[in-house]
Scaffold this motif. Structure first.
Motif, PDB file in Angstrom:
ATOM      1  N   GLY A 168       0.949  -0.886  -0.236  1.00 34.01           N
ATOM      2  CA  GLY A 168      -0.060  -0.325   0.050  1.00 34.01           C
ATOM      3  C   GLY A 168       0.716   1.042  -0.078  1.00 34.01           C
ATOM      4  O   GLY A 168       2.267   1.449   0.575  1.00 34.01           O
ATOM      5  N   LEU A 169       0.692   2.068  -0.615  1.00 32.41           N
ATOM      6  CA  LEU A 169       1.215   3.074  -0.470  1.00 32.41           C
ATOM      7  C   LEU A 169       0.135   4.791  -0.783  1.00 32.41           C
ATOM      8  O   LEU A 169      -0.707   5.035  -1.256  1.00 32.41           O
ATOM      9  N   GLY A 170       0.714   5.399   0.034  1.00 32.74           N
ATOM     10  CA  GLY A 170      -0.959   6.804   0.702  1.00 32.74           C
ATOM     11  C   GLY A 170       0.314   7.798   0.325  1.00 32.74           C
ATOM     12  O   GLY A 170       0.987   8.556   0.985  1.00 32.74           O
ATOM     13  N   TYR A 171       0.197   8.758   0.052  1.00 33.34           N
ATOM     14  CA  TYR A 171       0.341  10.084  -0.395  1.00 33.34           C
ATOM     15  C   TYR A 171      -0.796  11.054   0.367  1.00 33.34           C
ATOM     16  O   TYR A 171      -1.850  10.560   0.815  1.00 33.34           O
ATOM     17  N   TYR A 172      -0.255  12.329   1.194  1.00 34.08           N
ATOM     18  CA  TYR A 172      -1.229  13.424   1.332  1.00 34.08           C
ATOM     19  C   TYR A 172      -0.433  14.227   1.735  1.00 34.08           C
ATOM     20  O   TYR A 172       0.055  15.331   2.076  1.00 34.08           O
ATOM     21  N   HIS A 173      -1.450  15.522   1.690  1.00 33.57           N
ATOM     22  CA  HIS A 173      -1.087  16.993   0.920  1.00 33.57           C
ATOM     23  C   HIS A 173      -1.382  18.045   2.236  1.00 33.57           C
ATOM     24  O   HIS A 173      -3.054  18.314   1.658  1.00 33.57           O
ATOM     25  N   ASN A 174      -1.137  18.421   2.425  1.00 32.47           N
ATOM     26  CA  ASN A 174      -2.332  20.069   3.562  1.00 32.47           C
ATOM     27  C   ASN A 174      -0.796  20.753   4.175  1.00 32.47           C
ATOM     28  O   ASN A 174       0.185  20.559   4.981  1.00 32.47           O
ATOM     29  N   GLU A 175      -1.260  21.800   3.162  1.00 33.24           N
ATOM     30  CA  GLU A 175      -0.265  22.944   3.139  1.00 33.24           C
ATOM     31  C   GLU A 175      -0.312  23.556   4.549  1.00 33.24           C
ATOM     32  O   GLU A 175       1.201  24.266   4.814  1.00 33.24           O
ATOM     33  N   ASP A 176      -1.073  23.129   5.406  1.00 33.02           N
ATOM     34  CA  ASP A 176      -1.136  23.953   7.022  1.00 33.02           C
ATOM     35  C   ASP A 176       0.038  23.457   7.629  1.00 33.02           C
ATOM     36  O   ASP A 176       0.089  23.485   9.227  1.00 33.02           O
ATOM     37  N   SER A 177      -0.068  22.026   7.785  1.00 34.23           N
ATOM     38  CA  SER A 177       0.480  20.910   8.313  1.00 34.23           C
ATOM     39  C   SER A 177       2.367  21.917   8.527  1.00 34.23           C
ATOM     40  O   SER A 177       2.981  22.170   7.439  1.00 34.23           O
ATOM     41  N   GLU A 178       2.931  20.730   9.777  1.00 36.80           N
ATOM     42  CA  GLU A 178       4.452  21.315   9.433  1.00 36.80           C
ATOM     43  C   GLU A 178       5.172  20.876   8.671  1.00 36.80           C
ATOM     44  O   GLU A 178       6.931  21.832   7.860  1.00 36.80           O
ATOM     45  N   TYR A 179       5.363  19.910   7.695  1.00 34.47           N
ATOM     46  CA  TYR A 179       5.976  19.228   6.486  1.00 34.47           C
ATOM     47  C   TYR A 179       5.252  19.441   5.415  1.00 34.47           C
ATOM     48  O   TYR A 179       6.256  19.020   4.242  1.00 34.47           O
ATOM     49  N   GLY A 180       4.314  19.623   5.105  1.00 35.02           N
ATOM     50  CA  GLY A 180       2.876  19.286   3.825  1.00 35.02           C
ATOM     51  C   GLY A 180       2.509  18.391   3.275  1.00 35.02           C
ATOM     52  O   GLY A 180       1.581  18.283   3.011  1.00 35.02           O
ATOM     53  N   ASP A 181       3.806  17.523   2.971  1.00 29.21           N
ATOM     54  CA  ASP A 181       3.791  16.016   2.047  1.00 29.21           C
ATOM     55  C   ASP A 181       3.860  15.420   3.405  1.00 29.21           C
ATOM     56  O   ASP A 181       5.342  15.252   3.727  1.00 29.21           O
ATOM     57  N   TYR A 182       3.271  14.056   2.916  1.00 31.42           N
ATOM     58  CA  TYR A 182       3.405  12.669   3.719  1.00 31.42           C
ATOM     59  C   TYR A 182       3.211  11.097   2.615  1.00 31.42           C
ATOM     60  O   TYR A 182       2.299  11.663   2.385  1.00 31.42           O
ATOM     61  N   TRP A 183       4.342  11.096   3.266  1.00 32.63           N
ATOM     62  CA  TRP A 183       3.953   9.831   2.971  1.00 32.63           C
ATOM     63  C   TRP A 183       4.202   8.211   3.133  1.00 32.63           C
ATOM     64  O   TRP A 183       4.945   8.068   4.384  1.00 32.63           O
ATOM     65  N   VAL A 184       3.768   7.412   3.191  1.00 33.07           N
ATOM     66  CA  VAL A 184       3.220   5.892   3.746  1.00 33.07           C
ATOM     67  C   VAL A 184       3.398   5.297   3.441  1.00 33.07           C
ATOM     68  O   VAL A 184       2.495   4.306   2.040  1.00 33.07           O
ATOM     69  N   MET A 185       4.188   3.793   3.217  1.00 32.97           N
ATOM     70  CA  MET A 185       4.312   2.811   2.731  1.00 32.97           C
ATOM     71  C   MET A 185       4.396   1.455   3.740  1.00 32.97           C
ATOM     72  O   MET A 185       5.104   1.808   4.720  1.00 32.97           O
ATOM     73  N   GLU A 186       2.781   0.184   2.940  1.00 33.17           N
ATOM     74  CA  GLU A 186       3.583  -0.674   4.017  1.00 33.17           C
ATOM     75  C   GLU A 186       2.687  -1.625   3.344  1.00 33.17           C
ATOM     76  O   GLU A 186       3.109  -2.195   1.799  1.00 33.17           O
ATOM     77  N   THR A 187       4.042  -2.916   3.369  1.00 34.24           N
ATOM     78  CA  THR A 187       4.092  -4.147   2.700  1.00 34.24           C
ATOM     79  C   THR A 187       2.864  -5.230   3.899  1.00 34.24           C
ATOM     80  O   THR A 187       3.102  -5.510   4.772  1.00 34.24           O
ATOM     81  N   ALA A 188       2.738  -5.946   2.764  1.00 31.99           N
ATOM     82  CA  ALA A 188       2.292  -7.461   3.490  1.00 31.99           C
ATOM     83  C   ALA A 188       2.572  -9.160   3.070  1.00 31.99           C
ATOM     84  O   ALA A 188       3.413  -9.236   1.730  1.00 31.99           O
ATOM     85  N   THR A 189       2.507  -9.926   3.852  1.00 35.29           N
ATOM     86  CA  THR A 189       2.606 -11.008   3.212  1.00 35.29           C
ATOM     87  C   THR A 189       1.831 -12.132   2.211  1.00 35.29           C
ATOM     88  O   THR A 189       1.857 -12.538   1.956  1.00 35.29           O
ATOM     89  N   GLN A 190       0.760 -10.936   2.359  1.00 33.12           N
ATOM     90  CA  GLN A 190      -0.725 -11.398   1.252  1.00 33.12           C
ATOM     91  C   GLN A 190      -0.811 -10.496   0.661  1.00 33.12           C
ATOM     92  O   GLN A 190      -0.999 -10.219   0.408  1.00 33.12           O
TER      93      GLN A 190
END
Length: 190
Positions: A168-190
């Motif tokens: 799974g890959l997730g991207y989110y942008h919030n210009e009012d947040s500290e870093y603006g852009d956030y990425w998350v990657m998760e892997t699974a065994t199935q």
């Protein structure tokens, strides 16, 4: 303006398996970010839409090209993991933290509320289990976040997780947040 870029990882050797919960019985419902109370723990039914303008798919291509180069299987995009990743990226941006675990802002203070894999299990209801997570902040482009992970030994190993079959890959942008852009990657065994 100087771009802030940071990243954290959970390595594949931190494997947890949670027993089947009642979250799998929840029905899917698409919600706008404004409808989600990030000061509560996720139910696992939150559905944050893709706001990456194709960058999530570019990241998938970069990771699978790396895996192919190393003789590993390509990872299949998993919708449940996508929603888990997008939720966590949005939660970090909206609650003002950058960690693998989930924190909730209560009376202005951040409080630890869920471990990373406990949160993932609320979204991912397969026979397998989530076995790694990378996060990054400060970059909009998939190629920039990928380079950060590529040049960090632990993140690199997570992208080459031999036990992983889906991602799974997730991207989110919030210009009012500290870093603006956030990425998350998760892997699974199935």
């Amino acid at each position: 303006m100087i771009a802030k870029t940071i990243l954290l990882l959970i390595t594949p050797w931190v494997l947890l398996h949670f027993p089947e919960s009642n979250y799998s019985k929840m029905e899917d419902k698409t919600m706008t970010v404004g409808q989600i109370n990030f000061s509560n723990n996720p139910e696992g039914s939150e559905r944050i839409e893709d706001m990456s303008n194709g960058e999530e798919l570019k990241m998938l291509g970069l990771i699978n090209a790396l895996r192919k180069k190393k003789g590993l299987n390509a990872l299949t995009l998993n919708t449940s993991l996508q929603y888990a990743c997008r939720y966590h990226a949005a939660d970090m941006a909206n609650e003002g933290y950058f960690e693998h675990d989930t924190y909730n802002r209560i009376d202005g203070d951040l409080e630890l509320s869920l471990g990373a894999f406990e949160r993932c299990k609320r979204f991912y209801q397969k026979d397998g289990y989530v076995n790694s997570e990378n996060i990054a902040a400060g970059d909009h482009k998939a190629s920039d976040a990928f380079e950060l992970w590529l040049n960090s030994p632990g993140h690199y190993q997570n992208m080459l997780n031999k036990e992983a079959k889906s991602i799974g890959l997730g991207y989110y942008h919030n210009e009012d947040s500290e870093y603006g852009d956030y990425w998350v990657m998760e892997t699974a065994t199935q």
